[in-house]
Scaffold this motif. Structure first.
Motif, PDB file in Angstrom:
ATOM      1  N   VAL A 540      30.594  -9.887  22.591  1.00 21.20           N
ATOM      2  CA  VAL A 540      30.891 -10.268  23.967  1.00 21.20           C
ATOM      3  C   VAL A 540      31.983 -11.331  24.021  1.00 21.20           C
ATOM      4  CG1 VAL A 540      29.910 -11.325  26.030  1.00 21.20           C
ATOM      5  CG2 VAL A 540      28.615  -9.604  24.787  1.00 21.20           C
ATOM      6  N   SER A 541      31.974 -12.259  23.077  1.00 17.24           N
ATOM      7  CA  SER A 541      33.012 -13.299  23.044  1.00 17.24           C
ATOM      8  C   SER A 541      34.385 -12.691  22.803  1.00 17.24           C
ATOM      9  CB  SER A 541      32.693 -14.321  21.952  1.00 17.24           C
ATOM     10  OG  SER A 541      31.501 -15.013  22.242  1.00 17.24           O
ATOM     11  N   GLU A 542      34.448 -11.649  21.984  1.00 16.25           N
ATOM     12  CA  GLU A 542      35.723 -10.969  21.759  1.00 16.25           C
ATOM     13  C   GLU A 542      36.221 -10.314  23.049  1.00 16.25           C
ATOM     14  OE1 GLU A 542      37.668  -7.595  18.769  1.00 16.25           O
ATOM     15  OE2 GLU A 542      35.664  -8.399  18.360  1.00 16.25           O
ATOM     16  N   CYS A 543      35.300  -9.750  23.834  1.00 12.36           N
ATOM     17  CA  CYS A 543      35.693  -9.186  25.130  1.00 12.36           C
ATOM     18  C   CYS A 543      36.292 -10.261  26.036  1.00 12.36           C
ATOM     19  CB  CYS A 543      34.486  -8.559  25.827  1.00 12.36           C
ATOM     20  SG  CYS A 543      33.882  -7.035  25.071  1.00 12.36           S
ATOM     21  N   VAL A 544      35.631 -11.417  26.092  1.00 10.22           N
ATOM     22  CA  VAL A 544      36.102 -12.514  26.947  1.00 10.22           C
ATOM     23  C   VAL A 544      37.492 -12.966  26.516  1.00 10.22           C
ATOM     24  CG1 VAL A 544      35.669 -14.896  27.677  1.00 10.22           C
ATOM     25  CG2 VAL A 544      33.752 -13.289  27.474  1.00 10.22           C
ATOM     26  N   ALA A 545      37.667 -13.198  25.223  1.00  8.32           N
ATOM     27  CA  ALA A 545      38.943 -13.722  24.727  1.00  8.32           C
ATOM     28  C   ALA A 545      40.081 -12.721  24.912  1.00  8.32           C
ATOM     29  CB  ALA A 545      38.807 -14.105  23.256  1.00  8.32           C
ATOM     30  N   LYS A 546      39.831 -11.453  24.650  1.00 12.09           N
ATOM     31  CA  LYS A 546      40.892 -10.451  24.776  1.00 12.09           C
ATOM     32  C   LYS A 546      41.281 -10.214  26.230  1.00 12.09           C
ATOM     33  CE  LYS A 546      40.514  -7.877  20.442  1.00 12.09           C
ATOM     34  NZ  LYS A 546      40.330  -6.561  19.785  1.00 12.09           N
ATOM     35  N   ALA A 547      40.286 -10.148  27.111  1.00 13.59           N
ATOM     36  CA  ALA A 547      40.595  -9.950  28.526  1.00 13.59           C
ATOM     37  C   ALA A 547      41.305 -11.173  29.101  1.00 13.59           C
ATOM     38  CB  ALA A 547      39.311  -9.656  29.298  1.00 13.59           C
ATOM     39  N   ALA A 548      40.888 -12.368  28.692  1.00 15.06           N
ATOM     40  CA  ALA A 548      41.502 -13.592  29.202  1.00 15.06           C
ATOM     41  C   ALA A 548      42.963 -13.707  28.762  1.00 15.06           C
ATOM     42  CB  ALA A 548      40.715 -14.810  28.724  1.00 15.06           C
ATOM     43  N   LEU A 549      43.271 -13.252  27.571  1.00  9.05           N
ATOM     44  CA  LEU A 549      44.660 -13.284  27.111  1.00  9.05           C
ATOM     45  C   LEU A 549      45.507 -12.274  27.863  1.00  9.05           C
ATOM     46  CD1 LEU A 549      46.823 -14.313  25.145  1.00  9.05           C
ATOM     47  CD2 LEU A 549      46.028 -12.582  23.497  1.00  9.05           C
ATOM     48  N   LEU A 550      44.938 -11.125  28.167  1.00 13.38           N
ATOM     49  CA  LEU A 550      45.709 -10.069  28.824  1.00 13.38           C
ATOM     50  C   LEU A 550      45.975 -10.384  30.298  1.00 13.38           C
ATOM     51  CD1 LEU A 550      47.018  -7.293  28.567  1.00 13.38           C
ATOM     52  CD2 LEU A 550      44.783  -6.260  28.986  1.00 13.38           C
ATOM     53  N   ARG A 551      45.029 -11.016  30.988  1.00 15.92           N
ATOM     54  CA  ARG A 551      45.226 -11.298  32.428  1.00 15.92           C
ATOM     55  C   ARG A 551      46.127 -12.529  32.579  1.00 15.92           C
ATOM     56  NH1 ARG A 551      43.304 -10.025  37.487  1.00 15.92           N
ATOM     57  NH2 ARG A 551      41.818  -8.520  36.651  1.00 15.92           N
ATOM     58  N   ARG A 552      47.377 -12.271  32.884  1.00 16.86           N
ATOM     59  CA  ARG A 552      48.378 -13.343  32.949  1.00 16.86           C
ATOM     60  C   ARG A 552      48.532 -13.850  34.387  1.00 16.86           C
ATOM     61  NH1 ARG A 552      53.260 -11.064  29.291  1.00 16.86           N
ATOM     62  NH2 ARG A 552      52.890  -9.224  30.600  1.00 16.86           N
ATOM     63  N   GLU A 553      47.513 -14.500  34.836  1.00 20.28           N
ATOM     64  CA  GLU A 553      47.484 -15.175  36.132  1.00 20.28           C
ATOM     65  C   GLU A 553      46.285 -16.112  36.117  1.00 20.28           C
ATOM     66  OE1 GLU A 553      46.288 -13.135  39.616  1.00 20.28           O
ATOM     67  OE2 GLU A 553      44.584 -12.132  38.666  1.00 20.28           O
ATOM     68  N   SER A 554      46.151 -16.927  37.180  1.00 18.40           N
ATOM     69  CA  SER A 554      44.948 -17.738  37.380  1.00 18.40           C
ATOM     70  C   SER A 554      44.251 -17.231  38.636  1.00 18.40           C
ATOM     71  CB  SER A 554      45.310 -19.220  37.537  1.00 18.40           C
ATOM     72  OG  SER A 554      45.808 -19.748  36.327  1.00 18.40           O
ATOM     73  N   ASN A 574      41.255  -4.262  37.487  1.00 19.82           N
ATOM     74  CA  ASN A 574      40.181  -4.751  36.637  1.00 19.82           C
ATOM     75  C   ASN A 574      40.590  -4.555  35.185  1.00 19.82           C
ATOM     76  OD1 ASN A 574      38.165  -5.561  38.484  1.00 19.82           O
ATOM     77  ND2 ASN A 574      37.575  -3.439  38.822  1.00 19.82           N
ATOM     78  N   LEU A 575      40.089  -5.414  34.323  1.00 24.70           N
ATOM     79  CA  LEU A 575      40.236  -5.207  32.882  1.00 24.70           C
ATOM     80  C   LEU A 575      38.900  -4.684  32.355  1.00 24.70           C
ATOM     81  CD1 LEU A 575      42.328  -8.307  31.803  1.00 24.70           C
ATOM     82  CD2 LEU A 575      43.084  -5.956  32.143  1.00 24.70           C
ATOM     83  N   VAL A 576      38.963  -3.566  31.653  1.00 25.54           N
ATOM     84  CA  VAL A 576      37.753  -2.878  31.193  1.00 25.54           C
ATOM     85  C   VAL A 576      37.726  -2.880  29.671  1.00 25.54           C
ATOM     86  CG1 VAL A 576      36.472  -0.716  31.233  1.00 25.54           C
ATOM     87  CG2 VAL A 576      37.750  -1.435  33.253  1.00 25.54           C
ATOM     88  N   CYS A 577      36.601  -3.325  29.109  1.00 28.18           N
ATOM     89  CA  CYS A 577      36.430  -3.399  27.652  1.00 28.18           C
ATOM     90  C   CYS A 577      35.548  -2.248  27.170  1.00 28.18           C
ATOM     91  CB  CYS A 577      35.767  -4.722  27.255  1.00 28.18           C
ATOM     92  SG  CYS A 577      36.647  -6.198  27.744  1.00 28.18           S
ATOM     93  N   ALA A 578      35.930  -1.666  26.048  1.00 33.13           N
ATOM     94  CA  ALA A 578      35.118  -0.623  25.408  1.00 33.13           C
ATOM     95  C   ALA A 578      35.137  -0.854  23.905  1.00 33.13           C
ATOM     96  CB  ALA A 578      35.665   0.758  25.749  1.00 33.13           C
ATOM     97  N   LEU A 579      34.099  -0.374  23.243  1.00 33.17           N
ATOM     98  CA  LEU A 579      34.015  -0.473  21.786  1.00 33.17           C
ATOM     99  C   LEU A 579      34.498   0.845  21.194  1.00 33.17           C
ATOM    100  CD1 LEU A 579      33.049  -2.378  19.501  1.00 33.17           C
ATOM    101  CD2 LEU A 579      30.819  -1.261  19.648  1.00 33.17           C
ATOM    102  N   VAL A 580      35.616   0.798  20.480  1.00 34.29           N
ATOM    103  CA  VAL A 580      36.229   1.999  19.916  1.00 34.29           C
ATOM    104  C   VAL A 580      36.378   1.796  18.408  1.00 34.29           C
ATOM    105  CG1 VAL A 580      38.218   3.532  19.955  1.00 34.29           C
ATOM    106  CG2 VAL A 580      37.477   2.410  22.071  1.00 34.29           C
ATOM    107  N   ASP A 581      35.646   2.607  17.636  1.00 38.09           N
ATOM    108  CA  ASP A 581      35.696   2.519  16.172  1.00 38.09           C
ATOM    109  C   ASP A 581      35.445   1.097  15.674  1.00 38.09           C
ATOM    110  OD1 ASP A 581      36.302   5.243  15.986  1.00 38.09           O
ATOM    111  OD2 ASP A 581      38.451   4.871  16.192  1.00 38.09           O
ATOM    112  N   GLY A 582      34.486   0.429  16.315  1.00 41.71           N
ATOM    113  CA  GLY A 582      34.096  -0.898  15.868  1.00 41.71           C
ATOM    114  C   GLY A 582      34.935  -2.040  16.407  1.00 41.71           C
TER     115      GLY A 582
END
Length: 621
Positions: A540-554, A574-582
């Motif tokens: 879940v932390s990886e989802c938070v960090a990756k989405a936060a880096l991608l969304r370039r606004e406040s 929306n930014l959508v996270c999925a688990l793909v091949d680990g």
């Protein structure tokens, strides 16, 4: 293997409401709770349940509640979820009352409602500052009543609603592409269990234990978020983490414990170390017309709640948290790195004790502070995740995994970029009911009982015992490193370089977590429990960090120092996270359009801050 129609994972407000509804639909239901029955984190919700009953101000309506919710979420909410929530919340509160909830009353005997940040009218039905406890007590008693009715009908001790307390689910198992049940273990004995069911409702709450300073209880390790990912579902809006503006900051042993928004709703004011009421300096332009610009104007509102300019302490939580953070960074914080929250200058002592009994007790016992005479020392604490499992608004079903449902904090979409205080408890009730209803209907429509694949159960068992090998890493050390990483690099104020660094650290922590070594056996082994929880928190932390880096606004609960403004181009995504091949993959997904009748509830000048003229014309068409 025991067979059920619906398995509910989580026994907080959403889980119990789902279980009640599913049982009343005739489904055979199992409820699995990580802690003791009745001890879910919902009991920590203090301020109240947001519902537009209009008991204190008759001008309130579902349309106004919807409008406030969309404003608070910075127009990133799923509009259908916000609409259903605003329309159905009053009925869910009245329902609780018929089940025995003892709400505080107005002078003429109606359910009392208090002010809260971001709400235009007094809207929160409350029980002092212990509303969540009363909600759980009421739902728990309703569960017991249903069980007793089953006993009377059957003449024995069998019930169609069974509680498994102190159990943890580690995997959702499937039959082909559909849900087939769950696998997990009993926390006390370490024994494994599996339940077969065509429908599973996730109601596991949040992810706060991934952060060092949090108001969340020990259960909040992102279990439901991770279970959904591992089952093939998607998570959305994971970059939006709400840092509640007021958690305790001293002494260190209680840092992060929640100080309810009711304190500000009942008149508490925020002051910096210079004694200045600083919130007037931090009102964003988009809210300026609705909030007071001076203490005199704010005092007028306290005397006349119909006055339309509220005190700035009642701004949405993300705005207040950023303001406190800015004061502390500017050197105007208190000795222990917070600010002062004072209610003693606004209310007499006996009124504070009556309205805020838990807060009075909490500060007296934990910090040796008498809030009837002294200010509280407070600062932001990780409180809530707006992101969660992608669900259909009407049914609470995952569109990616047939038979999977989610409600409450583990579900995404309802709150957009920021949740208003009090909306969480009504969210639990509205969508908990919908999840239970549609899970039961789905289960009833299945012609064959599910058959969990034996290889899945074997794999889940092997995964659970893996920490008992020759690993060299310690789960507690890894957990501390994870919390420090998220706290320092993906916290209130975010920067691209730090979030890239966080992703690198998280990747290393995931590899190290595979080398965790646990001593002893499965009985009474908290180190083993944490080792299994680490998988969930790291995902879940990886989802938070990756989405936060991608969304370039406040926007809302996501603040980028390097992208400080809201970008209208990002409002429709929306930014959508999925688990793909680990690995976690994040993609942009269009946000559903606002219906023209809902769009018409807003002033065009306000909409222009969020929509381009072309978008407005498109939405209105």
């Amino acid at each position: 293997m025991e067979q059920y129609d619906v398995v509910v994972v989580g026994a907080g407000g959403a889980g119990l409401r789902a279980a009640i509804e599913a049982r009343e639909q005739g489904a055979r239901v199992a409820v699995i709770c990580k802690s003791l029955f009745g001890k879910a984190h919902t009991v920590m919700a203090e301020g109240g349940i947001a519902a537009s009953m209009g008991n204190v101000n008759s001008g309130d309506s579902w349309q106004v509640h919807f409008r406030d919710t969309m404003r608070g979420g910075k127009f990133l909410n799923h509009p259908r979820m916000a609409e259903l929530h605003a329309k159905e919340a009053p009925e869910r509160v009245w329902e609780l009352e018929t089940w025995g909830a003892l709400f505080d009353r107005t002078a003429d005997g109606r359910i009392s409602q208090r002010n809260f940040g971001g709400h235009e009218y007094p809207r929160l039905a409350h029980v002092g500052d212990r509303t969540g406890l009363e909600l759980i007590r009421t739902l728990q008693q309703k569960v017991v009543a249903l069980q007793q009715a089953d006993h009377r009908e059957s003449g024995d001790y069998e019930s169609g609603l069974k509680i498994f307390q102190e159990y943890t689910v580690t995997r959702i198992v499937k039959d082909g592409g559909k849900v087939a049940g769950v696998f997990g273990y009993a926390r006390e004995s370490g024994e494994f269990f599996a339940l077969a069911a065509p429908a599973v409702v996730l109601a596991t709450g949040g992810i706060g234990k991934s952060f060092k300073v949090t108001s969340n209880s020990w259960e909040y390790t992102g279990d439901g978020h991770a279970l959904a990912l591992l089952a093939g579902a998607r998570l959305l809006n994971m970059e939006f983490i709400q840092f509640h503006p007021t958690g305790m900051v001293w002494p260190p042993s209680v840092k992060g414990i929640l100080v309810t928004e009711s304190v500000r709703g009942d008149g508490g004011v925020l002051r910096n170390s210079e004694g200045r009421r600083f919130m007037f300096d931090h009102v964003p332009d988009v809210f300026r017309a609705q909030y007071a610009e001076s203490e005199a104007e704010a005092d007028r509102w306290y005397a006349d709640p119909d006055h339309n300019r509220r005190p700035p302490e009642l701004l949405p939580r993300d705005e207040v948290a950023r303001a406190i953070n800015a004061e502390v960074k500017a050197g105007r914080g208190t000795e222990h790195g917070g600010v002062h929250l004072d209610v003693s200058s606004r209310l007499p002592a006996e009124e504070i004790i009556r309205r805020l009994p838990s807060m009075h007790h909490q500060f007296r016992e934990l910090a040796d502070v008498d809030i009837t005479r002294e200010p509280m020392e407070v600062g932001p604490t990780c409180h809530y995740v707006m992101g969660g499992v992608e669900v259909d608004p009407d049914t609470a079903a995952s569109p990616a995994v047939p038979g999977l449902y989610a409600a409450g904090e583990v579900a995404g979409g309802m709150h957009g970029a920021n949740r208003l205080g009090g909306n969480s408890l009504s969210d639990l009730l509205v969508f908990g009911r919908r999840a239970g209803l549609h899970a039961a209907r789905y289960a009833a429509a299945q012609t064959e009982p599910p058959q969990p694949a034996a290889e899945q159960l074997d794999a889940a068992r092997a995964e659970a015992v893996a920490p008992f090998g020759d690993g060299t890493e310690h789960p507690y050390a890894l957990h501390q490193e994870l919390q420090q990483t998220m706290n320092d690099l993906v916290g209130i104020i975010r920067r691209a370089g730090e979030m890239k660094q966080a992703q690198d650290r998280l990747a290393v922590l995931r590899r190290r977590a595979e080398q965790v070594g646990i001593e002893g056996h499965r009985q009474f082994n908290p180190g083993w429990h944490l080792a299994l929880d680490l998988r969930n928190m790291l995902l879940v932390s990886e989802c938070v960090a990756k989405a936060a880096l991608l969304r370039r606004e406040s926007r809302g609960g996501h603040t980028r120092e390097d992208w400080p403004a809201m970008d209208r181009d990002w409002r429709r995504s929306n930014l959508v996270c999925a688990l793909v091949d680990g690995s976690i993959e994040v993609v942009r997904q269009p946000l559903p359009r606002l219906r023209a009748d809902l769009l018409a509830l807003f002033d065009r000048t306000e909409l222009a801050k969020y929509f381009t003229p072309e978008e407005l014309a498109d939405e209105q068409s």
